[in-house]
Each structure stands twice: as C-alpha cells, then as structure tokens.
Enzyme design. Sequence first.
Site, PDB file in Angstrom:
ATOM      1  N   CYS A  19       0.859  -1.186   0.000  1.00  6.67           N
ATOM      2  CA  CYS A  19       0.000   0.000   0.000  1.00  6.67           C
ATOM      3  C   CYS A  19       0.898   1.240   0.000  1.00  6.67           C
ATOM      4  CB  CYS A  19      -0.900  -0.001   1.232  1.00  6.67           C
ATOM      5  SG  CYS A  19       0.032   0.027   2.791  1.00  6.67           S
TER       6      CYS A  19
ATOM      7  N   HIS B   9       5.299  -5.555   8.793  1.00  2.00           N
ATOM      8  CA  HIS B   9       5.182  -6.927   9.274  1.00  2.00           C
ATOM      9  C   HIS B   9       5.278  -7.914   8.107  1.00  2.00           C
ATOM     10  CE1 HIS B   9       3.023  -5.536  13.189  1.00  2.00           C
ATOM     11  NE2 HIS B   9       4.340  -5.540  13.302  1.00  2.00           N
TER      12      HIS B   9
ATOM     13  N   CYS C 153       2.834   5.661   8.844  1.00  2.28           N
ATOM     14  CA  CYS C 153       1.820   5.831   7.800  1.00  2.28           C
ATOM     15  C   CYS C 153       0.916   7.003   8.182  1.00  2.28           C
ATOM     16  CB  CYS C 153       0.995   4.549   7.683  1.00  2.28           C
ATOM     17  SG  CYS C 153      -0.433   4.723   6.586  1.00  2.28           S
TER      18      CYS C 153
ATOM     19  N   GLU D 140       0.752  -0.926  16.229  1.00  3.96           N
ATOM     20  CA  GLU D 140      -0.075   0.259  15.990  1.00  3.96           C
ATOM     21  C   GLU D 140      -0.923   0.594  17.213  1.00  3.96           C
ATOM     22  OE1 GLU D 140      -3.905   1.586  13.327  1.00  3.96           O
ATOM     23  OE2 GLU D 140      -2.500   0.167  12.412  1.00  3.96           O
TER      24      GLU D 140
ATOM     25  N   CYS E 215      -7.950   1.587   6.839  1.00  3.21           N
ATOM     26  CA  CYS E 215      -7.300   2.227   5.696  1.00  3.21           C
ATOM     27  C   CYS E 215      -7.886   1.730   4.375  1.00  3.21           C
ATOM     28  CB  CYS E 215      -5.789   2.022   5.760  1.00  3.21           C
ATOM     29  SG  CYS E 215      -5.145   0.603   4.887  1.00  3.21           S
TER      30      CYS E 215
ATOM     31  N   SER F  19       1.259 -10.260  10.374  1.00  2.00           N
ATOM     32  CA  SER F  19       0.625  -9.175   9.639  1.00  2.00           C
ATOM     33  C   SER F  19      -0.882  -9.227   9.858  1.00  2.00           C
ATOM     34  CB  SER F  19       0.937  -9.282   8.139  1.00  2.00           C
ATOM     35  OG  SER F  19       0.094  -8.437   7.389  1.00  2.00           O
TER      36      SER F  19
ATOM     37  N   SER G 165       1.715  -5.532   3.173  1.00  2.00           N
ATOM     38  CA  SER G 165       3.152  -5.441   3.443  1.00  2.00           C
ATOM     39  C   SER G 165       3.954  -6.503   2.691  1.00  2.00           C
ATOM     40  CB  SER G 165       3.411  -5.563   4.950  1.00  2.00           C
ATOM     41  OG  SER G 165       2.737  -6.679   5.505  1.00  2.00           O
TER      42      SER G 165
END
Length: 313
Positions: free
Chosen positions: A12, A41, A96, A126, A194, A222, A266
């Site tokens: 992304c 990740h 991000c 996060e 997102c 992830s 990722s």
Amino acid sequence: MKVILAAPRGFCAGVNMAVESLELALERFGPPVYVYHEIVHNQFVVRSFQEKGAVFVDDLEEIPTGANVLFSAHGVSPEIRKIAKQRNLNAIDATCPLVTKVHLEAIKYAKAGYTIILIGHEGHDEVIGTMGEAPEAIVLVEDEEDVDALEIADETRLAYLTQTTLSVDDAGRIICRLRKRFPHIAGPPKDDICYATQNRQEAVAAFSQQADAVVVLGSQNSSNSQRLRELGGDDGRPSYLVDGPQDLRLDMFEKGMTVLVTAGASAPESVVNETVEYLRQHFDAEVKHQTMREENVVFPLPRPLRDLAKQSG
C-alpha cells in the site's frame, strides 16, 4: 489449474513510503540504520533489509547514542519520541499518515475529556503507539464481548477509534454493538480502517467466490494479511497465509482447481510472482487478472528524507 490474480494486492502507499524511506536512509547514511520494531510486518522485507545493514530493535536502549533510527509504518507513542530525543538519536518518522490520523483523533478526544474506546488487537505495534497518546483515556476492546463488559463513568463523553488494519466486517460488528449500547458515542469523521485494507478485503470477498482455494502472501504477524486469510476461508474453502512458495505443499492443491492469489499490504510483488511461477511449474496454471478497483494513492517521504531523494534524482 486456473489462477485468479487479485488486484489491488501487495504494498500500500504507507508501506511503499516506509520501505523507500529505509532504502534511502541506508543509501545516504550508510549502515547501520536502526529501525524501531519491524519496518513492516513481513519477514521477506525484514530479512532483505537486514542483509543491507538495517538493525531492527524493540528497545531504544539497544541503539548507540546519536545513531540514526527510523520509526516504522505502525507509529510510536510520545514516550518513544521522548526517549529518542534524550538519547540524541537522529529519528526519521516513517509512520503511515493514516495511522497518524488515528493518533491525532485520540489526542483531540482526550483533550476534550472523552473516554476513547479503541477497537484493535492487544499487543499490535499500531495499538501500542495509539494508546500511548493518551493511556489514561483509552480502553481497548477486541470483540463484542469486550464491549458488553465495558463500565463507563460518563457515557455522554465517549468516542471510538479503530486500528487501521482490522477486518471491515469485524470492526463494523463491534461498532454496531457500541452504538447500540452507547447511542451517543462519537466516532471519527471518516472511517479509520485504511483504504488499502478495505480494497484488498473487498477483492478477496468477491473473487474467492470463484475459487476452490485461496493463497494469501504475507507474514503470520501481519494483521491485514490474517484478515485476508480469514475472508478467503469463508464458505469452508482452504485458505493459506504464506510468506512465499517455500511454504506451500503440493498436497494443498489439485489439478483443475481454481486458486485465488493475493497479497497483504506489506508483502512485496516479487513473492507473488514466485508463487504464481510455482503454480505454473507444478500445475500448468493459467493466470487471469481480476481487478476490484485501481489504487493511485502516494504518500510523501518523511520531511528529512525529501531533500535527499531530490539529490539522488
């Protein structure tokens, strides 16, 4: 075999920015460049950077005073920024922007005296960073049962935020339960999950209906890749989350199957290509590309690296 190659898939805009930031830092500053937590990740990406001289740490005390450190795409708490400053580290923030948005929302609500319900996975980088913005004001919930167990002193000053890489469906159910229990709860003006997470999930939900099995490229740690694997396994079809073709076995597939291949946000495109080639070699696979929607989002490099990028041409 028929292979449906889903799009969008893989990196992304946030991951692209973080990966480019670390590549540029290594090029300009030379190794070692320290990274607080994994840059993203994904084990393939982490190993490739380790080979180039990146050093991943989980404690800033492991970094020599005055060294270069890059904060990963998942973001960090104010306490980590404070420690980095005390240790005179040259900190480059590759968080991000969509994660930064959630941090800013947490700060806003906390300053206004709200209790913040954060929907996310305990221990995720996060979530740790977001909770660090206002630890006294944030309560973490992971499922609907956690919502039922909440005890809130002032329900008139209550807001929710979400981790950006959650399952859209799971987050929706939890938000629905929150709104049912707390009708006056406030939320972000725009969904926190997102765009890339949503796009990849929608593609898997749609295209997997045509498939007998699903292969998701991504690492076990992830969050967004795990959600893709779960979605792919709906209706009982086999769904595998793997780092690359080395994790596949021939007995996972049969000739004549239709296999959906995608990648978490990722996972690099190189492992997608290697996996498709594995299926071509062993099952004479024919590849069909299917696109849910186009992605054209680009995030700028961290400010300290922008001039370096211009100098490198």
